[in-house]
Design a protein around this motif. Structure first.
Motif, PDB file in Angstrom:
ATOM      1  N   LEU A 371       0.816  -1.203   0.000  1.00  0.00           N
ATOM      2  CA  LEU A 371       0.000   0.000   0.000  1.00  0.00           C
ATOM      3  C   LEU A 371       0.856   1.262   0.000  1.00  0.00           C
ATOM      4  O   LEU A 371       0.334   2.363   0.128  1.00  0.00           O
ATOM      5  CB  LEU A 371      -0.978  -0.043   1.176  1.00  0.00           C
ATOM      6  CG  LEU A 371      -1.841  -1.318   1.213  1.00  0.00           C
ATOM      7  CD1 LEU A 371      -2.898  -1.217   2.300  1.00  0.00           C
ATOM      8  CD2 LEU A 371      -2.487  -1.608  -0.142  1.00  0.00           C
ATOM      9  N   LYS A 374       1.990   3.716  -5.519  1.00  0.00           N
ATOM     10  CA  LYS A 374       1.063   4.766  -5.949  1.00  0.00           C
ATOM     11  C   LYS A 374      -0.232   4.132  -6.448  1.00  0.00           C
ATOM     12  O   LYS A 374      -0.206   3.060  -7.049  1.00  0.00           O
ATOM     13  CB  LYS A 374       1.685   5.554  -7.111  1.00  0.00           C
ATOM     14  CG  LYS A 374       2.865   6.424  -6.743  1.00  0.00           C
ATOM     15  CD  LYS A 374       3.440   7.062  -8.013  1.00  0.00           C
ATOM     16  CE  LYS A 374       4.614   7.982  -7.702  1.00  0.00           C
ATOM     17  NZ  LYS A 374       4.240   9.207  -6.974  1.00  0.00           N
ATOM     18  N   TYR A 375      -1.346   4.816  -6.245  1.00  0.00           N
ATOM     19  CA  TYR A 375      -2.613   4.357  -6.821  1.00  0.00           C
ATOM     20  C   TYR A 375      -2.533   4.412  -8.361  1.00  0.00           C
ATOM     21  O   TYR A 375      -3.022   3.517  -9.034  1.00  0.00           O
ATOM     22  CB  TYR A 375      -3.765   5.246  -6.353  1.00  0.00           C
ATOM     23  CG  TYR A 375      -4.182   5.083  -4.900  1.00  0.00           C
ATOM     24  CD1 TYR A 375      -5.294   4.313  -4.556  1.00  0.00           C
ATOM     25  CD2 TYR A 375      -3.495   5.728  -3.870  1.00  0.00           C
ATOM     26  CE1 TYR A 375      -5.704   4.190  -3.236  1.00  0.00           C
ATOM     27  CE2 TYR A 375      -3.897   5.607  -2.551  1.00  0.00           C
ATOM     28  CZ  TYR A 375      -5.001   4.835  -2.232  1.00  0.00           C
ATOM     29  OH  TYR A 375      -5.398   4.713  -0.924  1.00  0.00           O
ATOM     30  N   THR A 376      -1.982   5.499  -8.855  1.00  0.00           N
ATOM     31  CA  THR A 376      -1.829   5.694 -10.302  1.00  0.00           C
ATOM     32  C   THR A 376      -0.512   6.432 -10.516  1.00  0.00           C
ATOM     33  O   THR A 376       0.092   6.939  -9.553  1.00  0.00           O
ATOM     34  CB  THR A 376      -2.938   6.600 -10.882  1.00  0.00           C
ATOM     35  OG1 THR A 376      -2.828   7.884 -10.241  1.00  0.00           O
ATOM     36  CG2 THR A 376      -4.337   6.030 -10.645  1.00  0.00           C
ATOM     37  N   HIS A 379      -0.288   9.783  -8.836  1.00  0.00           N
ATOM     38  CA  HIS A 379      -0.480   9.945  -7.389  1.00  0.00           C
ATOM     39  C   HIS A 379       0.747  10.608  -6.770  1.00  0.00           C
ATOM     40  O   HIS A 379       1.871  10.213  -7.045  1.00  0.00           O
ATOM     41  CB  HIS A 379      -0.759   8.594  -6.726  1.00  0.00           C
ATOM     42  CG  HIS A 379      -1.413   8.751  -5.394  1.00  0.00           C
ATOM     43  ND1 HIS A 379      -2.743   9.081  -5.254  1.00  0.00           N
ATOM     44  CD2 HIS A 379      -0.904   8.690  -4.136  1.00  0.00           C
ATOM     45  CE1 HIS A 379      -3.032   9.201  -3.962  1.00  0.00           C
ATOM     46  NE2 HIS A 379      -1.936   8.969  -3.262  1.00  0.00           N
ATOM     47  N   HIS A 388       1.505   0.137 -10.104  1.00  0.00           N
ATOM     48  CA  HIS A 388       0.518   0.945  -9.402  1.00  0.00           C
ATOM     49  C   HIS A 388      -0.523   0.006  -8.792  1.00  0.00           C
ATOM     50  O   HIS A 388      -0.874  -0.996  -9.393  1.00  0.00           O
ATOM     51  CB  HIS A 388      -0.134   1.945 -10.358  1.00  0.00           C
ATOM     52  CG  HIS A 388       0.889   2.827 -11.008  1.00  0.00           C
ATOM     53  ND1 HIS A 388       0.906   3.103 -12.348  1.00  0.00           N
ATOM     54  CD2 HIS A 388       1.977   3.434 -10.482  1.00  0.00           C
ATOM     55  CE1 HIS A 388       1.944   3.862 -12.620  1.00  0.00           C
ATOM     56  NE2 HIS A 388       2.620   4.073 -11.501  1.00  0.00           N
ATOM     57  N   GLU A 390      -4.101   0.234  -7.632  1.00  0.00           N
ATOM     58  CA  GLU A 390      -5.398   0.892  -7.423  1.00  0.00           C
ATOM     59  C   GLU A 390      -6.246  -0.018  -6.530  1.00  0.00           C
ATOM     60  O   GLU A 390      -5.854  -1.152  -6.210  1.00  0.00           O
ATOM     61  CB  GLU A 390      -6.097   1.148  -8.776  1.00  0.00           C
ATOM     62  CG  GLU A 390      -6.232   2.628  -9.123  1.00  0.00           C
ATOM     63  CD  GLU A 390      -7.097   3.440  -8.141  1.00  0.00           C
ATOM     64  OE1 GLU A 390      -7.608   2.916  -7.131  1.00  0.00           O
ATOM     65  OE2 GLU A 390      -7.264   4.643  -8.393  1.00  0.00           O
ATOM     66  N   LEU A 391      -7.406   0.497  -6.137  1.00  0.00           N
ATOM     67  CA  LEU A 391      -8.238  -0.258  -5.201  1.00  0.00           C
ATOM     68  C   LEU A 391      -8.561  -1.655  -5.740  1.00  0.00           C
ATOM     69  O   LEU A 391      -8.497  -2.656  -5.015  1.00  0.00           O
ATOM     70  CB  LEU A 391      -9.528   0.524  -4.927  1.00  0.00           C
ATOM     71  CG  LEU A 391     -10.435  -0.059  -3.847  1.00  0.00           C
ATOM     72  CD1 LEU A 391      -9.720  -0.148  -2.504  1.00  0.00           C
ATOM     73  CD2 LEU A 391     -11.698   0.795  -3.718  1.00  0.00           C
ATOM     74  N   ARG A 436      -7.522   1.153   0.616  1.00  0.00           N
ATOM     75  CA  ARG A 436      -6.998  -0.141   0.147  1.00  0.00           C
ATOM     76  C   ARG A 436      -6.863  -1.188   1.247  1.00  0.00           C
ATOM     77  O   ARG A 436      -6.929  -2.392   0.968  1.00  0.00           O
ATOM     78  CB  ARG A 436      -5.653   0.073  -0.563  1.00  0.00           C
ATOM     79  CG  ARG A 436      -5.799   0.860  -1.868  1.00  0.00           C
ATOM     80  CD  ARG A 436      -4.480   1.049  -2.587  1.00  0.00           C
ATOM     81  NE  ARG A 436      -3.547   1.869  -1.811  1.00  0.00           N
ATOM     82  CZ  ARG A 436      -2.355   2.236  -2.244  1.00  0.00           C
ATOM     83  NH1 ARG A 436      -1.925   1.841  -3.448  1.00  0.00           N
ATOM     84  NH2 ARG A 436      -1.572   2.983  -1.490  1.00  0.00           N
ATOM     85  N   HIS A 475      -7.943   8.261   0.528  1.00  0.00           N
ATOM     86  CA  HIS A 475      -7.783   8.754  -0.837  1.00  0.00           C
ATOM     87  C   HIS A 475      -9.081   8.505  -1.612  1.00  0.00           C
ATOM     88  O   HIS A 475      -9.508   7.352  -1.738  1.00  0.00           O
ATOM     89  CB  HIS A 475      -6.617   8.027  -1.525  1.00  0.00           C
ATOM     90  CG  HIS A 475      -6.564   8.287  -2.993  1.00  0.00           C
ATOM     91  ND1 HIS A 475      -6.418   9.552  -3.520  1.00  0.00           N
ATOM     92  CD2 HIS A 475      -6.674   7.455  -4.062  1.00  0.00           C
ATOM     93  CE1 HIS A 475      -6.426   9.480  -4.837  1.00  0.00           C
ATOM     94  NE2 HIS A 475      -6.578   8.225  -5.196  1.00  0.00           N
ATOM     95  N   THR A 477     -10.306   7.615  -4.374  1.00  0.00           N
ATOM     96  CA  THR A 477     -10.045   7.021  -5.690  1.00  0.00           C
ATOM     97  C   THR A 477     -11.284   7.080  -6.580  1.00  0.00           C
ATOM     98  O   THR A 477     -12.400   6.817  -6.097  1.00  0.00           O
ATOM     99  CB  THR A 477      -9.588   5.557  -5.556  1.00  0.00           C
ATOM    100  OG1 THR A 477      -9.745   4.911  -6.826  1.00  0.00           O
ATOM    101  CG2 THR A 477     -10.388   4.788  -4.521  1.00  0.00           C
TER     102      THR A 477
END
Ligand code: TNX
Length: 482
Positions: A371, A374-376, A379, A388, A390-391, A436, A475, A477
């Protein structure tokens, strides 16, 4: 009716009763310690707790340990049943931890009507038990220091998702974050971190108090002393641990893999005995993590001797050793835990062989459970070496399919992990954990056939107000319709 439960339970059904209005809740259970913690959950849900049995408007919440309660499953001792309806709330569980889980479920079921008035609880019957016993979060408090207040908030967060383990990465190149009574000089490595100090460490008393706080909430602290790499903080303090006797400089960068111990150095084994021994003595839980990751400058034969020695010292102190996945390069004894992290980074056959020798695996695959990724690409926080996350990536993975050929029975459980190279404040930390961590918690708890990403995102959106009420940053998302 959307029930904002994370992780999603084994079985949940509406009763057809009316929602139960809860202007206040009266906690009724014989064990005062359980009662206090249940009251904490009720209050966290924004519902006043009443101690007065004569107070008519308080809804009773009756909790009982019943060894026969709930469905059977792998997490037998954690199973619980929660019933809401007919103006009352009841929980039964096989053990106190299950009563706590029931209270956490209740907390998630409380909603506050937009029109005002008393909070309400959906009328449901929940039968629930986890898939895995090891459900955790691994947290780096070295790269940036997070002190006792932050750590208690993290315990509250992990407990809210019914996780059981908080693994603390306490030593690394930048700092040494725990007092070791036999090695007082290590205090000199407390005040460094990425980008420079001031930082800090847990004193013996801080560590004891944190473990008590966590244990009351049925969360076990697993401490990690990382060796034989990631040791610059130690070689900065003790020149005798280096190859030339000269202490290394303090380090506040984010490279990995450059520092190491030397097995044949006469200062090495006494150091391991002191720090592992003190850490084991100070630790309530059954596990001590002895690292082993990313030792990039050591022959495997020498590395294997470290693994053997560290595991032996941990066992001499009555604890079970856990290593990062690289521990599979050493001799593995039955019951040793290995924490898988680097996607495709190792010879997978070695893990299968370790499992055959009796090792069990905690799954923390970097491309799903890290975790700090980065999400994207856009980020602002986090690293990207594992891609990356993401959720959906944190949600859609199957622990038994991570290592080809590994028997499903060798999976001990699941741990999210968060490294703090780029995270400097509690809000930054929490904004990487939420939402996440809920996804990884559901991977660890919920049977695969009951998982559903769309349902999870709806429950995530509905959970956000309670996170805000708790002071937990998240965050937003775009994968969730907040
Ligand atoms: C790899 S995961 C590391 C850590 C870094 C992390 C950053 C592992 C066992 N070692 O030293 O902090 O990547 O994501």
């Amino acid at each position: 009716m959307l029930l904002p439960l994370i992780p999603w339970p084994t079985d949940v059904a509406g009763t057809g009763d009316d929602p139960v209005a809860v202007p206040a809740i009266r906690v009724d259970t014989p064990d005062p310690a359980v009662a206090a913690l249940v009251a904490e959950q009720v209050e966290a849900a924004g519902v006043p707790v009443s101690d007065d049995p004569a107070e008519g408007r308080a809804v009773p919440f009756t909790l009982q340990v019943d060894p026969a309660a709930g469905p059977d499953g792998s997490g037998v001792e954690e199973r619980y049943t929660l019933r809401v309806g007919d103006g009352e709330i009841r929980a039964t569980a096989a053990a106190p931890v299950g009563l706590l889980h029931a209270a956490r479920t209740l907390r998630q079921l409380v909603t506050h009507p937009a029109a005002g008035g008393a909070p309400v609880v959906a009328p449901v019957v929940v039968h629930d038990a986890p898939r895995y016993a090891w459900r955790g979060l691994s947290l780096d408090v070295v790269r940036h220091w997070f002190g006792p207040d932050d750590l208690r908030a993290v315990v509250d967060l992990v407990a809210s998702f019914k996780l059981r383990v908080l693994h603390l990465h306490l030593t690394d190149d930048q700092g040494w974050r725990i007092e070791i009574p036999s090695r007082p000089e290590l205090e000199r490595a407390a005040d460094h971190q990425v980008g420079g100090g001031p930082a800090g460490r847990l004193t013996v008393d801080d560590y004891r108090a944190l473990q008590e706080y966590a244990a009351a909430r049925h969360v076990t602290i697993v401490p990690e002393f990382d060796m034989p790499g990631h040791v610059n903080a130690a070689t900065h303090v003790y020149g005798a641990l280096t190859s030339d006797g000269v202490p290394t400089d303090a380090y506040d960068g984010i490279e990995v893999g450059f520092s190491r111990l030397w097995f044949d150095n006469p200062a090495t084994e006494p150091f391991l005995r002191d720090v592992i021994g003190d850490l084991a003595r100070m630790t309530r839980g059954p596990w001590v993590h002895v690292g082993g990751d990313e030792v990039l400058t050591m022959e495997v034969a020498e590395f294997a001797r470290f693994v053997e020695l560290a595991a032996r010292i941990v066992r001499e102190h009555g604890k079970t050793p856990i290593f990062w996945q690289e521990g599979a390069r050493g001799p593995v004894e039955p019951g040793t835990l290995l924490q898988y992290w680097e996607p495709k980074g190792e010879d997978l056959d070695r893990f299968v062989a370790a499992a055959e020798a009796g090792a069990r695996f905690v799954m923390s695959p970097g491309d799903h459970a890290y975790l700090d990724m980065k999400y994207t690409a856009q980020h602002p926080l986090g690293l990207e070496w594992a891609g990356h996350v993401e959720l959906r990536d944190a949600y859609e993975w199957e622990p038994t399919a991570v290592i080809d050929g590994l028997p499903a029975s060798a999976v001990e459980g699941v741990s999210a992990a968060i490294w703090t190279e780029t995270l400097t404040t509690r809000d930054e930390l929490f904004s990487m954990l939420l939402p996440r961590l809920g996804a990884v918690a559901e991977v660890a708890w919920t049977a695969p056939e009951r998982k559903d990403f769309d349902g999870f995102t709806a429950r995530t959106a509905a959970s956000a107000p309670s996170w805000t009420a708790a002071g937990w940053a998240f965050h937003p998302t775009p994968q969730v319709a907040w």
